[in-house]
Design an enzyme around this catalytic site. Structure first.
Site, PDB file in Angstrom:
ATOM      1  N   ARG A 106      73.757  10.435 -19.968  1.00  0.00           N
ATOM      2  CA  ARG A 106      73.968   9.017 -19.620  1.00  0.00           C
ATOM      3  C   ARG A 106      74.415   8.306 -20.897  1.00  0.00           C
ATOM      4  O   ARG A 106      73.685   8.276 -21.880  1.00  0.00           O
ATOM      5  CB  ARG A 106      72.681   8.402 -19.073  1.00  0.00           C
ATOM      6  CG  ARG A 106      72.755   6.882 -18.997  1.00  0.00           C
ATOM      7  CD  ARG A 106      71.663   6.263 -18.172  1.00  0.00           C
ATOM      8  NE  ARG A 106      71.880   6.507 -16.759  1.00  0.00           N
ATOM      9  CZ  ARG A 106      71.267   5.817 -15.775  1.00  0.00           C
ATOM     10  NH1 ARG A 106      70.400   4.873 -16.075  1.00  0.00           N
ATOM     11  NH2 ARG A 106      71.519   6.092 -14.513  1.00  0.00           N
ATOM     12  N   HIS A 133      79.448   6.592 -11.879  1.00  0.00           N
ATOM     13  CA  HIS A 133      78.061   7.032 -11.644  1.00  0.00           C
ATOM     14  C   HIS A 133      78.044   7.951 -10.413  1.00  0.00           C
ATOM     15  O   HIS A 133      77.508   7.603  -9.371  1.00  0.00           O
ATOM     16  CB  HIS A 133      77.183   5.800 -11.420  1.00  0.00           C
ATOM     17  CG  HIS A 133      75.710   6.069 -11.488  1.00  0.00           C
ATOM     18  ND1 HIS A 133      75.179   7.276 -11.894  1.00  0.00           N
ATOM     19  CD2 HIS A 133      74.635   5.276 -11.200  1.00  0.00           C
ATOM     20  CE1 HIS A 133      73.862   7.218 -11.841  1.00  0.00           C
ATOM     21  NE2 HIS A 133      73.503   6.014 -11.429  1.00  0.00           N
ATOM     22  N   GLN A 136      74.811   8.963  -8.254  1.00  0.00           N
ATOM     23  CA  GLN A 136      74.315   7.956  -7.321  1.00  0.00           C
ATOM     24  C   GLN A 136      75.014   8.075  -5.976  1.00  0.00           C
ATOM     25  O   GLN A 136      74.392   7.949  -4.917  1.00  0.00           O
ATOM     26  CB  GLN A 136      74.540   6.551  -7.909  1.00  0.00           C
ATOM     27  CG  GLN A 136      74.003   5.436  -7.038  1.00  0.00           C
ATOM     28  CD  GLN A 136      72.491   5.465  -6.902  1.00  0.00           C
ATOM     29  OE1 GLN A 136      71.793   5.508  -7.888  1.00  0.00           O
ATOM     30  NE2 GLN A 136      71.990   5.444  -5.679  1.00  0.00           N
ATOM     31  N   ASP A 221      75.831  -4.219  -6.549  1.00  0.00           N
ATOM     32  CA  ASP A 221      75.237  -3.749  -7.807  1.00  0.00           C
ATOM     33  C   ASP A 221      74.953  -4.977  -8.673  1.00  0.00           C
ATOM     34  O   ASP A 221      75.401  -6.086  -8.354  1.00  0.00           O
ATOM     35  CB  ASP A 221      76.227  -2.790  -8.509  1.00  0.00           C
ATOM     36  CG  ASP A 221      75.633  -2.099  -9.734  1.00  0.00           C
ATOM     37  OD1 ASP A 221      74.385  -2.096  -9.887  1.00  0.00           O
ATOM     38  OD2 ASP A 221      76.403  -1.557 -10.554  1.00  0.00           O
ATOM     39  N   CYS A 261      72.084   0.704  -5.688  1.00  0.00           N
ATOM     40  CA  CYS A 261      71.668   1.830  -6.537  1.00  0.00           C
ATOM     41  C   CYS A 261      70.342   1.557  -7.241  1.00  0.00           C
ATOM     42  O   CYS A 261      69.657   2.489  -7.637  1.00  0.00           O
ATOM     43  CB  CYS A 261      72.758   2.157  -7.543  1.00  0.00           C
ATOM     44  SG  CYS A 261      73.127   0.827  -8.709  1.00  0.00           S
ATOM     45  N   ARG A 289      68.031  10.585  -4.684  1.00  0.00           N
ATOM     46  CA  ARG A 289      68.562  11.048  -5.970  1.00  0.00           C
ATOM     47  C   ARG A 289      67.957  12.419  -6.297  1.00  0.00           C
ATOM     48  O   ARG A 289      68.660  13.307  -6.788  1.00  0.00           O
ATOM     49  CB  ARG A 289      68.197  10.043  -7.085  1.00  0.00           C
ATOM     50  CG  ARG A 289      68.876   8.685  -6.986  1.00  0.00           C
ATOM     51  CD  ARG A 289      70.354   8.766  -7.255  1.00  0.00           C
ATOM     52  NE  ARG A 289      70.646   9.348  -8.553  1.00  0.00           N
ATOM     53  CZ  ARG A 289      70.642   8.677  -9.713  1.00  0.00           C
ATOM     54  NH1 ARG A 289      70.396   7.392  -9.726  1.00  0.00           N
ATOM     55  NH2 ARG A 289      70.925   9.305 -10.860  1.00  0.00           N
TER      56      ARG A 289
HETATM   57  N1  NVA Z   1      76.142  -0.812 -13.000  1.00  0.00           N
HETATM   58  C1  NVA Z   1      74.790  -0.524 -13.415  1.00  0.00           C
HETATM   59  C2  NVA Z   1      74.239   0.646 -12.643  1.00  0.00           C
HETATM   60  C3  NVA Z   1      72.816   1.001 -12.987  1.00  0.00           C
HETATM   61  C4  NVA Z   1      72.316   2.210 -12.254  1.00  0.00           C
HETATM   62  C5  NVA Z   1      74.764  -0.266 -14.908  1.00  0.00           C
HETATM   63  O1  NVA Z   1      75.648   0.423 -15.407  1.00  0.00           O
HETATM   64  O2  NVA Z   1      73.868  -0.775 -15.583  1.00  0.00           O
HETATM   65  N1   CP Z   2      70.352   3.978  -9.997  1.00  0.00           N
HETATM   66  C1   CP Z   2      70.041   4.454 -11.218  1.00  0.00           C
HETATM   67  O1   CP Z   2      70.783   5.224 -11.815  1.00  0.00           O
HETATM   68  O2   CP Z   2      68.837   4.043 -11.679  1.00  0.00           O
HETATM   69  P1   CP Z   2      68.243   4.256 -13.160  1.00  0.00           P
HETATM   70  O3   CP Z   2      69.098   3.401 -14.094  1.00  0.00           O
HETATM   71  O4   CP Z   2      66.837   3.802 -13.071  1.00  0.00           O
HETATM   72  O5   CP Z   2      68.368   5.701 -13.527  1.00  0.00           O
END
Ligand code: NVA
Ligand code: CP
Length: 306
Positions: A106, A133, A136, A221, A261, A289
């Site tokens: 990540r 992502h 997800q 989101d 998500c 997930r």
């Molecule tokens: N768009 C959000 C998704 C989190 C799972 C982010 O990147 O923070």
């Molecule tokens: N949806 C998602 O990826 O959640 P986290 O940021 O908690 O991993």
């Protein structure tokens, strides 16, 4: 030696492979819940989990998934590895992949996971970049399949920022064969090149009401993603007309579901009423997930199981 498969976006797998994976995830979930817990194809294998951003769901699901598959998961935060002190991605990829069996990352720029994959001797999973992502969406497609059946031919509406989630929904529209309406403010549209490439699959509009009509699934989101915290105030202004509330849900089909998500910000991108309402499937979506990524870990190590 067999070619190493990576999962950096949904486009790394064929439509058939993705469908196989979703059905496999559902059957693995059923088996686990019915007490059939002896299947351990990843015994003695280690997943390295590299996090340069925060996470709840992704960390818990991958770590638990590896335990259930008989393997081990190793949490590596960039702040206490040499990655955080500037060791090149190319060097980290070669070293970490020499000692582990599969790696999830990540991070910020998508090119980081691409570079990692180029230099890795084991499969790389994108566990969220600024651009995509895909993990997800595996859970999201599984959740729709469980609640409503095949998503093929349906209309889905994504509301909000043209961000990593939006781009992954766009890829899903292509790979799972549905139409995606994207309702977003004009300054926050998705990537132009991707939009052009998928033009026959998507409709981008500032008209949220029109976008919600006839939809089988409404999703949204956060307004400010990880790394954009300082833009929160300015984004709140731009996105205020793009809230998913009961009125928006009432424009969608009667059997429409709501997905997010998570984490969610109640009364910002979605009201508490919708998030906690009868059409919301967000808790199943979060749990899935785990199941979807177990099928992903299996596919990338053992191979796709029909
Ligand atoms: N768009 C959000 C998704 C989190 C799972 C982010 O990147 O923070
Ligand atoms: N949806 C998602 O990826 O959640 P986290 O940021 O908690 O991993």
């Amino acid at each position: 030696m067999a070619e190493i498969r990576h999962f950096l976006t949904l486009r790394d797998f064929s439509r058939e492979e993705l469908n196989t994976l979703i059905h496999r995830a559902i059957s693995m979930k059923t088996a686990w819940k019915s007490g059939n817990r002896d299947y351990q194809p990843l015994k003695n294998q280690t997943l390295a989990m590299i996090f340069e951003k925060s996470s709840t769901r992704t960390r818990v699901s991958f770590e638990t998934g590896m335990t259930q598959l008989g393997g081990h998961a190793m949490f590596l935060s960039s702040s206490d590895t040499q990655l955080g002190r500037g060791e090149p991605i190319q060097d980290s990829a070669r070293v970490i992949s020499s000692m582990t069996d599969i790696i999830m990352i990540r991070t910020f720029a998508h090119v980081i996971v691409e570079t990692f994959a180029e230099y890795s001797s084991v499969p790389i999973i994108n566990a969220l970049t600024d651009e995509y992502h895909p993990c997800q969406l595996l859970a999201d497609m599984m959740t729709y399949q469980e609640h409503r059946g095949d998503i093929k031919g349906k209309t889905v509406t994504y509301v909000g920022d043209g961000n990593n989630m939006c781009h992954s929904w766009m890829n899903a529209a292509r790979q799972f064969d549905f139409h995606l309406n994207i309702a977003c403010p004009k300054d926050y549209m998705p990537n132009a090149e991707l939009s052009e490439e998928l033009a026959d699959r998507i409709t981008i509009t500032e008209d949220l009401h029109a976008a919600a009509e006839g939809s089988s699934l409404i999703t949204t989101d956060v307004w400010a993603s990880m790394g954009q915290e300082e833009e929160q105030k300015i984004r709140e202004k731009a996105f205020a007309p793009f809230q998913v509330n009961a009125e928006i849900m009432s424009l969608a089909n009667d059997d429409a579901v709501f997905m997010h998500c998570l984490p969610a910000h109640r009364e910002e991108e979605v009201t508490a009423e919708v998030l906690e309402g009868a059409q919301s499937v967000v808790w199943d979506e979060a749990e899935n997930r785990l199941h979807a990524q177990k099928a992903l870990l299996e596919a990338l190590t053992v191979g796709f199981v029909a």
